[in-house]
Scaffold this active site. Structure first.
Site, PDB file in Angstrom:
ATOM      1  N   LYS A  89       0.972  -1.130  -0.071  1.00  0.00           N
ATOM      2  CA  LYS A  89       0.101   0.284   0.281  1.00  0.00           C
ATOM      3  C   LYS A  89       0.668   1.290   0.456  1.00  0.00           C
ATOM      4  O   LYS A  89       0.540   2.683  -0.231  1.00  0.00           O
ATOM      5  CB  LYS A  89      -0.862   0.141   1.454  1.00  0.00           C
ATOM      6  CG  LYS A  89      -1.809  -1.295   1.133  1.00  0.00           C
ATOM      7  CD  LYS A  89      -3.269  -0.847   2.183  1.00  0.00           C
ATOM      8  CE  LYS A  89      -4.359  -1.191   1.791  1.00  0.00           C
ATOM      9  NZ  LYS A  89      -4.192  -2.840   1.768  1.00  0.00           N
ATOM     10  N   GLU A 111      -9.995   7.172   3.785  1.00  0.00           N
ATOM     11  CA  GLU A 111     -10.797   6.211   4.766  1.00  0.00           C
ATOM     12  C   GLU A 111     -10.273   4.994   4.732  1.00  0.00           C
ATOM     13  O   GLU A 111      -8.914   4.803   4.045  1.00  0.00           O
ATOM     14  CB  GLU A 111     -12.410   5.983   4.042  1.00  0.00           C
ATOM     15  CG  GLU A 111     -12.343   5.118   2.465  1.00  0.00           C
ATOM     16  CD  GLU A 111     -11.367   5.056   1.272  1.00  0.00           C
ATOM     17  OE1 GLU A 111     -11.453   6.773   1.284  1.00  0.00           O
ATOM     18  OE2 GLU A 111     -11.095   4.548   0.900  1.00  0.00           O
ATOM     19  N   SER A 377       1.413 -10.144  -1.182  1.00  0.00           N
ATOM     20  CA  SER A 377       1.239  -7.986  -1.017  1.00  0.00           C
ATOM     21  C   SER A 377       1.466  -7.727   0.016  1.00  0.00           C
ATOM     22  O   SER A 377       1.895  -6.704   0.759  1.00  0.00           O
ATOM     23  CB  SER A 377      -0.566  -8.060  -1.333  1.00  0.00           C
ATOM     24  OG  SER A 377      -1.042  -9.284  -0.945  1.00  0.00           O
TER      25      SER A 377
HETATM   26  C1  LIG Z   1      -4.604  -3.761   1.764  1.00  0.00           C
HETATM   27  C2  LIG Z   1      -4.288  -5.165   1.097  1.00  0.00           C
HETATM   28  C3  LIG Z   1      -4.781  -6.373   0.242  1.00  0.00           C
HETATM   29  C4  LIG Z   1      -5.807  -5.778  -0.373  1.00  0.00           C
HETATM   30  O1  LIG Z   1      -6.165  -4.784  -1.189  1.00  0.00           O
HETATM   31  P1  LIG Z   1      -6.116  -4.451  -2.548  1.00  0.00           P
HETATM   32  O2  LIG Z   1      -6.063  -2.918  -3.377  1.00  0.00           O
HETATM   33  O3  LIG Z   1      -6.980  -5.199  -3.322  1.00  0.00           O
HETATM   34  O4  LIG Z   1      -4.560  -4.969  -3.350  1.00  0.00           O
HETATM   35  C5  LIG Z   1      -4.020  -6.810  -0.543  1.00  0.00           C
HETATM   36  N1  LIG Z   1      -3.232  -7.826   0.681  1.00  0.00           N
HETATM   37  C6  LIG Z   1      -2.363  -6.865   1.517  1.00  0.00           C
HETATM   38  C7  LIG Z   1      -0.937  -6.945   2.395  1.00  0.00           C
HETATM   39  C8  LIG Z   1      -3.598  -5.708   2.233  1.00  0.00           C
HETATM   40  O5  LIG Z   1      -3.114  -4.834   3.140  1.00  0.00           O
END
Ligand SMILES: *Cc1c(COP(=O)(O)O)cnc(C)c1O
Length: 397
Positions: A89, A111, A377
């Protein structure tokens, strides 16, 4: 077929800017300047410098040997979990805060649902000495206490949204209300590839650093600058958009998006938007979303807070409808199993969101000569309580 946004902000049938008149000028101001700013030499230099020294990029592309043996293929993990603040993020919040400064904005609003985007926003606001107000549903504030504490320590003001279901969509409504009331000095920092044009395109561009690095790293490791498959989880869709971005037009690359099935698509306790959703408008863009027969948004459910979102960004709706993307789902249970498997085989504790992407490995017919990249992610620190609770005999920690 074209997979990038057109001049009106559409990906095929999806996208656009369906906003109340009172937001028109805010959104137009952003739309008119974002490309000029973020494509300028000066901006790119500052952005890349911060990604390198502050965020810790490039993130490694790690060949997961034992995981590859298990699935009889060649599996690489793109280590977004190693970014500052523990997920992808921050790639986006660093970009947008630089843009906000160049636009002369002095106050940031955002938000947040689970609090991950709120933390990433509060982080860059501390870095840039900007006041930060994060809207969050009253219920989410209670559910996500550690992230609320982080935001406060970082100097953000967390404002409770007390209307409606007191969750993410209500927090979004509050943020929009604030933006309408403060159009001159305030920048609205959105956390995924959602919202009115130009947000989906802008956020995808900031996250595209993920596939930009993948290309170079794959070239170096395999002699070919693309994989056969890229797998990423989809909440709003920003990490997936970043992981897919530079492969969108390369039909040799299968793009695999994994949604959260929750307790199972048929139970209704799910966040698998493309499976049970229909076309409509959410957060100012036309896309696929979970709604009832009267067009009211239905509450999603997933064990993973980051995937607990009732829509997908317009790019993903387009990838789904055109068949360019393969959309799979993983249940809570499957994601938990995948998290423990990765931890055991590779010594990496993934975020629950990322575990959904990992769970897809067992659903695909992988070949020994294939090259597969899973976008990891985020890291699992924030999910330890859930992981421990899921054990038959939780350790007494
Ligand atoms: C917020 C988050 C997501 C989901 O958000 P996307 O916009 O779909 O990427 C996925 N993995 C992690 C670790 C997150 O914090």
């Amino acid at each position: 077929m074209k997979y990038t946004v057109n001049e009106y902000g559409f990906y095929g049938d999806f996208g656009g800017a369906f906003i109340p008149e009172m937001l028109y000028h805010n959104v137009k101001e952003l739309k008119d300047c974002y490309l000029n700013i973020i494509e300028s030499e000066e901006f790119i230099k500052e952005y890349k410098q911060l990604l390198k020294d502050y965020v810790g990029r490039p993130t490694p592309l790690y060949f997961a040997k034992r995981l590859s043996e298990k699935y009889n293929s060649n599996i690489y993990l793109k280590r977004e979990d190693l970014n500052h603040t523990g997920a992808h993020k921050v790639n986006n919040t660093v970009g947008q805060i630089l843009l906000a400064k160049k636009m002369g904005k002095t106050r940031i609003i955002a938000e947040t649902g689970a609090g991950q985007h709120g933390v990433a926003t509060a982080t860059v606001c501390a870095l840039m000495d900007m006041p930060c107000i994060v809207y969050m549903g009253e219920i989410d504030i209670k559910r996500q206490a550690p992230n609320v504490a982080r935001m406060k320590m970082l100097g953000a003001e967390v404002r409770a949204a007390t209307s409606g279901s007191k969750t993410l969509k209500d927090a979004t409504n509050e943020a929009i209300r604030d933006w309408i009331a403060n159009p001159k000095d305030t920048y609205y920092l959105i956390g995924s590839v959602v919202g009115p044009h130009p947000y989906p395109d802008m956020v995808a561009r900031f996250q595209s650093i993920i596939s930009e690095e993948m290309k170079m790293q794959l070239e170096e490791k395999t002699g070919r600058n693309y994989p056969d498959k890229v797998i990423a989880c989809v909440g709003g869709g920003s990490n997936a958009a970043g992981a897919f971005y530079h492969f969108l037009d390369n039909e040799n690359v299968e793009l695999i998006a994994v949604e959260a099935d929750g307790l199972g698509v048929k139970t209704g306790k799910t966040a698998a938007t493309t499976q049970i959703g229909t076309e409509g408008i959410i957060h100012g863009s036309k896309t696929i979303l979970m709604q009832n027969s009267e067009g009211q948004i239905t509450e999603p459910y997933s064990i993973s807070a980051g995937l607990d979102y009732p829509g997908v960004g317009p790019l993903h709706a387009h990838l789904f409808k055109t068949g360019r993307g393969t959309f799979l789902g993983a249940t809570d249970k499957e994601a938990l199993a995948a998290a423990f498997e990765l931890t055991k085989l590779e010594g990496i504790i993934p975020a629950l969101e990322s575990s959904h992407a990992l769970a897809a490995l067992g659903k695909l017919d992988l070949k020994p000569n294939e090259c597969v990249v899973v976008n990891l992610s985020g890291r699992g620190d924030k999910d330890m309580e859930t992981y421990m609770k899921s054990l038959p005999n939780p350790p007494n920690i």
